[in-house]
Scaffold this motif. Structure first.
Motif, PDB file in Angstrom:
ATOM      1  N   GLU A 160       0.772  -1.045  -0.043  1.00 55.15           N
ATOM      2  CA  GLU A 160       0.025   0.093  -0.099  1.00 55.15           C
ATOM      3  C   GLU A 160       0.981   1.453   0.167  1.00 55.15           C
ATOM      4  OE1 GLU A 160      -2.735   1.622  -0.329  1.00 55.15           O
ATOM      5  OE2 GLU A 160      -3.781  -0.197  -1.058  1.00 55.15           O
ATOM      6  N   GLU A 161       0.117   2.379  -0.038  1.00 57.82           N
ATOM      7  CA  GLU A 161       0.906   3.598   0.174  1.00 57.82           C
ATOM      8  C   GLU A 161       1.875   3.753   1.291  1.00 57.82           C
ATOM      9  OE1 GLU A 161      -1.397   7.435  -1.651  1.00 57.82           O
ATOM     10  OE2 GLU A 161      -2.317   6.354   0.147  1.00 57.82           O
ATOM     11  N   HIS A 162       3.177   4.268   1.288  1.00 57.99           N
ATOM     12  CA  HIS A 162       4.087   4.113   2.106  1.00 57.99           C
ATOM     13  C   HIS A 162       4.818   5.562   2.233  1.00 57.99           C
ATOM     14  CE1 HIS A 162       6.755   3.665  -1.176  1.00 57.99           C
ATOM     15  NE2 HIS A 162       5.932   2.550  -1.509  1.00 57.99           N
ATOM     16  N   PRO A 163       5.723   5.859   3.121  1.00 60.11           N
ATOM     17  CA  PRO A 163       6.429   6.809   3.241  1.00 60.11           C
ATOM     18  C   PRO A 163       7.797   7.050   2.676  1.00 60.11           C
ATOM     19  CG  PRO A 163       6.558   6.049   5.302  1.00 60.11           C
ATOM     20  CD  PRO A 163       5.882   5.071   4.411  1.00 60.11           C
ATOM     21  N   MET A 164       8.223   6.068   1.848  1.00 64.05           N
ATOM     22  CA  MET A 164       9.331   6.118   1.158  1.00 64.05           C
ATOM     23  C   MET A 164       9.526   7.228  -0.076  1.00 64.05           C
ATOM     24  SD  MET A 164      10.323   2.230   1.406  1.00 64.05           S
ATOM     25  CE  MET A 164      12.255   2.407   0.769  1.00 64.05           C
ATOM     26  N   CYS A 165      10.702   7.709  -0.087  1.00 64.94           N
ATOM     27  CA  CYS A 165      11.009   8.815  -0.967  1.00 64.94           C
ATOM     28  C   CYS A 165      10.364   8.581  -2.488  1.00 64.94           C
ATOM     29  CB  CYS A 165      12.575   9.126  -1.181  1.00 64.94           C
ATOM     30  SG  CYS A 165      13.330   9.499   0.331  1.00 64.94           S
ATOM     31  N   ALA A 166      10.276   9.656  -3.043  1.00 60.17           N
ATOM     32  CA  ALA A 166       9.726   9.491  -4.531  1.00 60.17           C
ATOM     33  C   ALA A 166      10.818   8.871  -5.410  1.00 60.17           C
ATOM     34  CB  ALA A 166       9.398  10.687  -5.155  1.00 60.17           C
ATOM     35  N   GLY A 167      10.683   8.116  -6.202  1.00 61.64           N
ATOM     36  CA  GLY A 167      11.697   7.379  -7.093  1.00 61.64           C
ATOM     37  C   GLY A 167      12.687   6.444  -6.411  1.00 61.64           C
ATOM     38  N   CYS A 168      12.386   6.027  -5.373  1.00 62.52           N
ATOM     39  CA  CYS A 168      13.281   5.135  -4.604  1.00 62.52           C
ATOM     40  C   CYS A 168      13.529   3.680  -5.313  1.00 62.52           C
ATOM     41  CB  CYS A 168      12.916   5.013  -3.263  1.00 62.52           C
ATOM     42  SG  CYS A 168      14.054   3.546  -2.414  1.00 62.52           S
ATOM     43  N   ALA A 169      14.529   3.153  -5.694  1.00 62.63           N
ATOM     44  CA  ALA A 169      14.726   1.904  -6.146  1.00 62.63           C
ATOM     45  C   ALA A 169      14.395   1.018  -5.343  1.00 62.63           C
ATOM     46  CB  ALA A 169      16.238   1.711  -7.000  1.00 62.63           C
ATOM     47  N   THR A 208      12.221   0.980  -3.172  1.00 63.93           N
ATOM     48  CA  THR A 208      10.542   0.529  -3.065  1.00 63.93           C
ATOM     49  C   THR A 208      10.179  -0.188  -4.419  1.00 63.93           C
ATOM     50  OG1 THR A 208      10.483   3.090  -2.747  1.00 63.93           O
ATOM     51  CG2 THR A 208       8.332   1.938  -2.940  1.00 63.93           C
ATOM     52  N   LEU A 209      10.827   0.011  -5.549  1.00 66.69           N
ATOM     53  CA  LEU A 209      10.385  -0.784  -6.852  1.00 66.69           C
ATOM     54  C   LEU A 209      10.854  -2.245  -6.540  1.00 66.69           C
ATOM     55  CD1 LEU A 209       9.532  -1.136  -9.753  1.00 66.69           C
ATOM     56  CD2 LEU A 209      11.860  -0.260 -10.300  1.00 66.69           C
TER      57      LEU A 209
END
Lengths: 107, 300
Positions: free
Chosen positions: B46-55, B57-58
């Motif tokens: 689900e939605e999470h607070p990790m930075c935009a564009g974080c690899a 997260t991908l």
């Protein structure tokens, strides 16, 4: 205001690559609809962005430009989008999703 | 720990958020989903607070899709960026105190086997390079020496990204970081070789710019850990903040690093090959049929 990704349905629906759905770091953000673009006579469906989840990183733009070479995704200010998909208006189906597009800016 | 744990109690369905209803009705539980279907089903993350564009997260997103049985999986993590996203998924998450994650996972894995017998319950540790190679190093190595049957995934961003940019054991020699202004003086640790020496049955390195490979590697690692022995995956998941990578160049950087120091490697023991082939129908480890004699001597 802030930037979100916007996918050009006419370019996207002419291809069937779906790469942006696999490379977006956010889950449930770039989704695919088999219906989108069909009404305009295109062969395939199109990807679209749930703009309330988009963090504006533009990785999808790089993927679409450099890997898929379709150039279908641009970053736009959210208030410049007349209509966009929001999570609350997305319905999941068996093999695809559908979205009712509305104005993303409240008021 | 079954499909039932996500289902609604009678009468509560109408009070649940849309995201939850979508996850129960159109999530991956009980089905086989693949990365090529991404965008058409509700993901467990689900939605999470990790930075935009974080690899990272991908990679975590791809990993969650790759789990062979997400409804029978428990993830274990520790302090670091990764746990901010891993804990935001509809998969039970256990937080190991810093460095404890492989110790916690050892007990968890043994307990699940006692409780559920042969029914597979997968334990997957996902921790950063600091948690795996520095602070948790002793517990990681000992869990491998003890042949604990669970998967360890290192999210290697080559820095302590969560605390301001200190060097880790996995940082490259010479790298200058905000909290390592003189540059790192030692080489990057070779955790892949350590994993092989310590007795892992399956070891692989991946970068997230090849989703199908990430999926395939994680599936194999989790399946091998069910019966054969420990498995280890080392994934390059750049920190675009501490290494100042523009977010739209993260995948370009991943490609460059893949060509430089993160070439795809896969090590698998003969026992694990046999297990994957016989139990799960993998064909890639079957002996290649010998070339016909005419083809070999064709030029003569």
């Amino acid at each position: 205001m802030y930037l979100v990704a916007d996918i050009n349905v006419e370019i996207c629906a002419a291809k069937n690559c779906k790469l942006c759905t696999q490379y977006c770091p956010e889950a449930n953000t770039i989704l695919y609809s088999d219906e989108l673009g069909k009404d305009k006579g295109f062969k395939y469906g199109s990807a679209y962005v749930a703009v309330d989840r988009c963090k504006g990183c533009a990785q999808c733009v790089w993927v679409c430009d450099n890997m898929a070479k379709n150039h279908a995704i641009k970053m736009v200010m959210i208030d410049q989008l007349p209509q966009a998909a929001l999570t609350e208006n997305i319905t999941y189906g068996e093999k695809s999703t559908t979205a009712v597009l509305t104005s993303p800016v409240i008021g | 720990m079954s499909l039932d744990y996500v289902k609604f109690s009678n009468g509560f369905e109408k009070f649940m958020p849309k995201e939850y209803r979508d996850m129960v009705e159109h999530g991956p539980f009980g089905k086989k989903v693949t990365v090529s279907q991404m965008g058409s089903f509700k993901e467990v993350l689900e939605e999470h607070p990790m930075c935009a564009g974080c690899a990272m997260t991908l990679f975590i997103r791809l990993a969650m899709i790759a789990f062979p049985n997400p409804e029978d999986t428990i993830t274990v993590g520790t302090a670091g960026c990764g746990r901010l996203a891993i804990s935001q998924a509809a998969i039970p998450f256990v937080y190991g105190n810093y460095g404890d994650q492989n110790g916690v996972a050892s007990g968890l894995s043994r307990g699940l086997r006692l409780r559920f017998g042969d029914k597979p319950k997968d334990v997957v540790v996902m921790a950063g390079d600091g948690g795996t190679a520095d602070i948790g190093f002793q517990q990681v190595l000992h869990s491998w020496f003890r042949k604990e049957r669970f998967t360890t995934i290192m999210l290697d961003n080559e820095v302590y990204g969560n605390t301001g940019g200190q060097e880790s054991g996995m940082t490259n020699r010479g790298a200058v970081l905000k909290m390592a202004p003189l540059g790192k003086k030692f080489e990057k640790m070779n955790m892949v070789e350590l994993a092989k020496v310590a007795g892992c049955a399956y070891v692989a390195t991946v970068v997230p710019n090849n989703p199908r490979r990430v999926e395939s590697v994680i599936k194999k690692a989790v399946l091998v850990a069910r019966e054969i022995g420990p498995s280890y995956i080392q994934a390059y998941t750049s920190c675009n903040i501490e290494y100042a990578i523009p977010t739209d160049k993260v995948l370009e950087d991943a490609k460059a690093v893949e060509n430089d120091r993160y070439q795809f490697q896969e090590y698998i023991t003969e026992e694990a090959k046999q297990y994957l082939t016989e139990r799960y129908g993998y064909k890639e480890f079957l002996a290649k049929p010998a070339a016909p004699a005419a083809a070999i001597s064709g030029k003569v």
